[in-house]
Design an enzyme around this catalytic site. Structure first.
Site, mmCIF file in Angstrom:
data_model
loop_
_atom_site.group_PDB
_atom_site.id
_atom_site.type_symbol
_atom_site.label_atom_id
_atom_site.label_comp_id
_atom_site.label_asym_id
_atom_site.label_seq_id
_atom_site.Cartn_x
_atom_site.Cartn_y
_atom_site.Cartn_z
ATOM 1 N N ARG A 46 19.466 -30.160 -23.138
ATOM 2 C CA ARG A 46 20.494 -31.180 -23.373
ATOM 3 C C ARG A 46 19.900 -32.531 -23.794
ATOM 4 N NH1 ARG A 46 23.179 -29.860 -17.602
ATOM 5 N NH2 ARG A 46 21.061 -29.068 -17.293
ATOM 6 N N LYS B 65 11.412 -32.482 -20.972
ATOM 7 C CA LYS B 65 12.234 -33.501 -20.302
ATOM 8 C C LYS B 65 11.453 -34.353 -19.303
ATOM 9 C CE LYS B 65 15.553 -32.142 -17.417
ATOM 10 N NZ LYS B 65 16.902 -31.689 -17.028
ATOM 11 N N GLN C 196 5.293 -21.295 -15.184
ATOM 12 C CA GLN C 196 6.418 -20.364 -15.264
ATOM 13 C C GLN C 196 6.562 -20.015 -16.747
ATOM 14 O OE1 GLN C 196 10.324 -22.048 -14.754
ATOM 15 N NE2 GLN C 196 11.217 -20.152 -13.971
ATOM 16 N N GLY D 7 15.264 -19.591 -14.446
ATOM 17 C CA GLY D 7 16.133 -20.262 -13.486
ATOM 18 C C GLY D 7 15.353 -20.961 -12.378
ATOM 19 N N ARG E 91 -4.543 -59.011 -30.087
ATOM 20 C CA ARG E 91 -4.867 -57.579 -30.118
ATOM 21 C C ARG E 91 -5.964 -57.282 -29.091
ATOM 22 N NH1 ARG E 91 -6.104 -57.003 -36.162
ATOM 23 N NH2 ARG E 91 -6.815 -54.944 -35.482
ATOM 24 N N LYS F 138 -8.465 -60.575 -32.280
ATOM 25 C CA LYS F 138 -8.868 -59.206 -31.903
ATOM 26 C C LYS F 138 -10.316 -59.263 -31.467
ATOM 27 C CE LYS F 138 -11.136 -56.434 -33.857
ATOM 28 N NZ LYS F 138 -11.910 -55.810 -34.921
ATOM 29 N N TYR G 193 -6.913 -66.161 -38.264
ATOM 30 C CA TYR G 193 -7.282 -64.830 -37.801
ATOM 31 C C TYR G 193 -8.680 -64.911 -37.216
ATOM 32 C CZ TYR G 193 -9.109 -60.174 -37.535
ATOM 33 O OH TYR G 193 -9.702 -59.035 -37.062
ATOM 34 N N SER H 195 -10.075 -77.543 -41.707
ATOM 35 C CA SER H 195 -8.982 -76.632 -42.049
ATOM 36 C C SER H 195 -9.426 -75.672 -43.144
ATOM 37 C CB SER H 195 -7.786 -77.441 -42.577
ATOM 38 O OG SER H 195 -7.322 -78.298 -41.564
HETATM 39 C C1 UD1 Z 1 20.388 -28.115 -10.707
HETATM 40 C C2 UD1 Z 1 21.086 -27.316 -9.625
HETATM 41 C C3 UD1 Z 1 22.407 -27.978 -9.296
HETATM 42 C C4 UD1 Z 1 22.149 -29.413 -8.836
HETATM 43 C C5 UD1 Z 1 21.319 -30.190 -9.855
HETATM 44 C C6 UD1 Z 1 20.845 -31.488 -9.249
HETATM 45 C C7 UD1 Z 1 20.477 -24.975 -9.934
HETATM 46 C C8 UD1 Z 1 20.867 -23.673 -10.484
HETATM 47 N N1 UD1 Z 1 21.338 -25.984 -10.136
HETATM 48 O O1 UD1 Z 1 21.215 -28.089 -11.855
HETATM 49 O O2 UD1 Z 1 23.065 -27.265 -8.245
HETATM 50 O O3 UD1 Z 1 23.374 -30.076 -8.613
HETATM 51 O O4 UD1 Z 1 20.143 -29.454 -10.233
HETATM 52 O O5 UD1 Z 1 20.217 -32.315 -10.206
HETATM 53 O O6 UD1 Z 1 19.434 -25.102 -9.313
HETATM 54 N N2 UD1 Z 1 13.578 -25.643 -13.981
HETATM 55 C C9 UD1 Z 1 12.434 -24.869 -14.010
HETATM 56 N N3 UD1 Z 1 12.509 -23.581 -14.403
HETATM 57 C C10 UD1 Z 1 13.691 -22.978 -14.743
HETATM 58 C C11 UD1 Z 1 14.862 -23.783 -14.721
HETATM 59 C C12 UD1 Z 1 14.777 -25.104 -14.323
HETATM 60 O O7 UD1 Z 1 11.344 -25.345 -13.679
HETATM 61 O O8 UD1 Z 1 13.666 -21.787 -15.085
HETATM 62 C C13 UD1 Z 1 13.477 -27.049 -13.562
HETATM 63 C C14 UD1 Z 1 13.882 -27.999 -14.659
HETATM 64 O O9 UD1 Z 1 12.751 -28.363 -15.445
HETATM 65 C C15 UD1 Z 1 14.452 -29.185 -13.893
HETATM 66 C C16 UD1 Z 1 14.941 -28.568 -12.597
HETATM 67 O O10 UD1 Z 1 14.371 -27.282 -12.518
HETATM 68 O O11 UD1 Z 1 13.466 -30.165 -13.600
HETATM 69 C C17 UD1 Z 1 16.458 -28.448 -12.564
HETATM 70 O O12 UD1 Z 1 16.894 -27.691 -13.674
HETATM 71 P P1 UD1 Z 1 18.172 -28.120 -14.516
HETATM 72 O O13 UD1 Z 1 18.341 -27.122 -15.607
HETATM 73 O O14 UD1 Z 1 18.116 -29.528 -14.850
HETATM 74 O O15 UD1 Z 1 19.308 -27.855 -13.422
HETATM 75 P P2 UD1 Z 1 20.736 -28.543 -13.341
HETATM 76 O O16 UD1 Z 1 21.649 -27.895 -14.315
HETATM 77 O O17 UD1 Z 1 20.624 -30.012 -13.384
HETATM 78 CA CA CA Z 2 19.003 -31.429 -13.852
#
Ligand code: UD1
Ligand code: CA
Length: 464
Positions: free
Chosen positions: A15, A22, A72, A77, A329, A347, A362, A401
């Site tokens: 997003r 991010k 990962q 997730g 600089r 500089k 300069y 000057s």
């Molecule tokens: C998540 C929570 C939500 C909560 C919110 C708070 C879940 C499913 N949802 O949603 O309940 O309200 O955070 O801010 O947990 N990440 C990984 N690997 C993955 C997926 C995500 O490392 O496979 C990391 C992302 O980089 C991020 C964090 O987990 O830093 C949260 O992921 P994000 O996709 O932002 O979750 P939200 O939709 O915000």
């Molecule tokens: Ca988030």
């Protein structure tokens, strides 16, 4: 209890619409994940693991020493990410604090409170929730008739009725490690996103789910879009400015001052509108900075004054004056009470005690001795098209000057140079260096020129 920390930071952050992961987007000069790690200040974990994936090498590069990483490979997730982190976490850690890498407003006080609330509670998990006016895309906290937390439903999986819930999951948990491990083994991915959700472990860890309801909902804000990023920047700027003002810094218009996370400013310094103090900058006491300055990686001594200047990796000595309209600089080193004035670029330049470069100059690769005064429009010609060369100017020198110093060249102490000189040879102590064509004076020239022009027009000629 031995506490370990797992920070989830493997996502791309779709997003954000960015090629940068991010958690590397910066707020007040520090990447998002750096802010999250800073919130651990009060809990002293035995081991910290950051789960990385998108841009893994770049994310690893910003992690502080002593913080481990686990990759990962596929972002399946938050639950899957937690499992990946646990596999690397020191087995000696029997308690796990789980954080998301995208919640930069976290405060150390909240984390400390959460960990102490969990310790000795006998529960398998304690989470953080918060009540928001607009719960947006956060997971909603579900409670039963007696008010006990039963789980979390993601907004995309929630019913209309559940979407009305304003208590949200902050994504911050402390788990008994063994219980978390066992529960993660049972979590599936039958949901709107086809992902393994971390909050799905809540009903599986056994026993009551503890919840710390944050009194300040702002501290749990997650960054998912650039709009969230801007809102968090504003919140952190407000916090940093408040800390400075409480420390004795005056800001007539605080909203027009921007500071990075590691900037320090001394008591009784005034920061005027349009001042940006970036990482690595230390400002002393009793200074006046601004309006309109960009200062990065600089050390500014007590009582200095800087107006409408850009300065990078430089030292500005106590009582020094800079600007308006100056560009310092890297490697500019101004001693006490030195001056760099209007439309001056420097500089790798040392400007001695009370030495001045006031106008239109300069000065690069130069050492200017104490008490010297550089005339208006002077230039060090430090580059011969292939290499850089140094200019050394002694103490108490006064240059005319519009002089050019063709480096390498040395001017001794107490030297003077004639205006308009191109100095190509060394000038010894106490001497005058002058290098320009002598002026000719042609008497009566103007009248003769007028007569000549008149004669030409009388004869109607366009010719000679
Ligand atoms: C998540 C929570 C939500 C909560 C919110 C708070 C879940 C499913 N949802 O949603 O309940 O309200 O955070 O801010 O947990 N990440 C990984 N690997 C993955 C997926 C995500 O490392 O496979 C990391 C992302 O980089 C991020 C964090 O987990 O830093 C949260 O992921 P994000 O996709 O932002 O979750 P939200 O939709 O915000
Ligand atoms: Ca988030």
């Amino acid at each position: 209890m031995t506490l370990g920390v797992v920070v989830l930071a493997a996502g791309l952050g779709t997003r954000m619409r960015s090629s940068t992961p991010k958690v590397l987007h910066r707020l007040a000069g520090r990447p998002l994940v750096g802010w999250v790690l800073a919130s651990l200040a009060g809990v002293d974990p035995a081991h910290t693991v950051v789960v990385i994936g998108h841009g893994a090498d770049d994310v690893r590069a910003v992690l502080p020493d002593g913080v481990a990483s686990a990759v990962q490979e596929e972002q399946l997730g938050t639950g899957h990410a937690a499992a990946v982190g646990l596999a690397t976490l020191d087995p000696a850690c029997d308690t796990v604090l789980l954080l998301c890498g995208d919640t930069p407003l976290l405060r150390a006080e909240l984390i400390t409170e959460l960990v102490s609330m969990h310790a000795g509670s006998g529960r398998a998990v304690t989470m953080v929730s918060a009540d928001l006016e607009d719960a947006g895309s956060y997971g909603r906290v579900l409670r039963d008739g007696s008010g006990e937390v039963t789980g979390v439903v993601e907004s995309r999986d929630a019913t209309e009725e559940q979407l009305e819930i304003r208590e949200i999951n902050a994504g911050i948990f402390v788990f008994d490690r063994a219980a978390l491990d066992a529960a993660l083994g049972q979590v599936g991915s039958k949901n709107a996103q086809g992902e393994m959700y971390l909050p799905d472990v809540l009903p599986l860890v056994g026993g009551p789910i503890g919840a710390l309801r944050s009194a300040d909902p702002d501290v749990v804000a997650g960054v998912n879009t650039r709009i969230d990023l801007a809102a968090c920047e504003a919140a952190l700027q407000a916090r940093l400015r408040e800390e400075l003002m409480l420390g004795g810094v005056t800001m007539p218009d605080p909203a027009a001052v921007y500071v990075d996370h590691d900037v320090t400013v001394g008591q009784d310094t005034v920061l005027l509108p349009g001042v940006h103090l970036r990482s690595g900058t230390t400002v002393g006491e009793g200074c006046t900075i601004g309006p309109d300055c960009l200062i990065e990686g600089c050390v500014v001594g007590d009582g200095a004054s800087i107006t409408a200047a850009h300065a990078f990796s430089s030292e500005i000595g106590p009582g020094a004056q800079v600007g308006p309209f100056a560009y310092l600089r890297p490697g500019t080193r101004m001693a006490a009470s030195a001056k760099i004035g209007t439309f001056v670029e420097t500089k790798n330049a040392r400007i001695g005690v009370k030495a001045k470069v006031p106008h239109l100059s300069y000065m690069g690769d130069v050492d200017i001795g104490d008490g010297s005064n550089i005339g208006a429009g002077n230039i060090t010609a430090n580059y011969d098209g292939f290499r850089k060369h140094a200019t050394k100017i002694g103490a108490r020198v006064k240059t005319g000057s519009d002089c050019v110093f063709v480096a390498p060249v040395v001017l001794g102490d107490d030297v003077m140079t004639g205006a308009g000189s191109i100095i190509t040879e060394d000038v010894p102590d106490g001497a005058l260096g002058i290098a320009r064509a002598r002026q000719a004076v042609i008497e009566g020239f103007t009248a003769r020129a007028v007569e000549k022009a008149k004669a030409a027009s009388d004869s109607g000629g366009h010719g000679s």
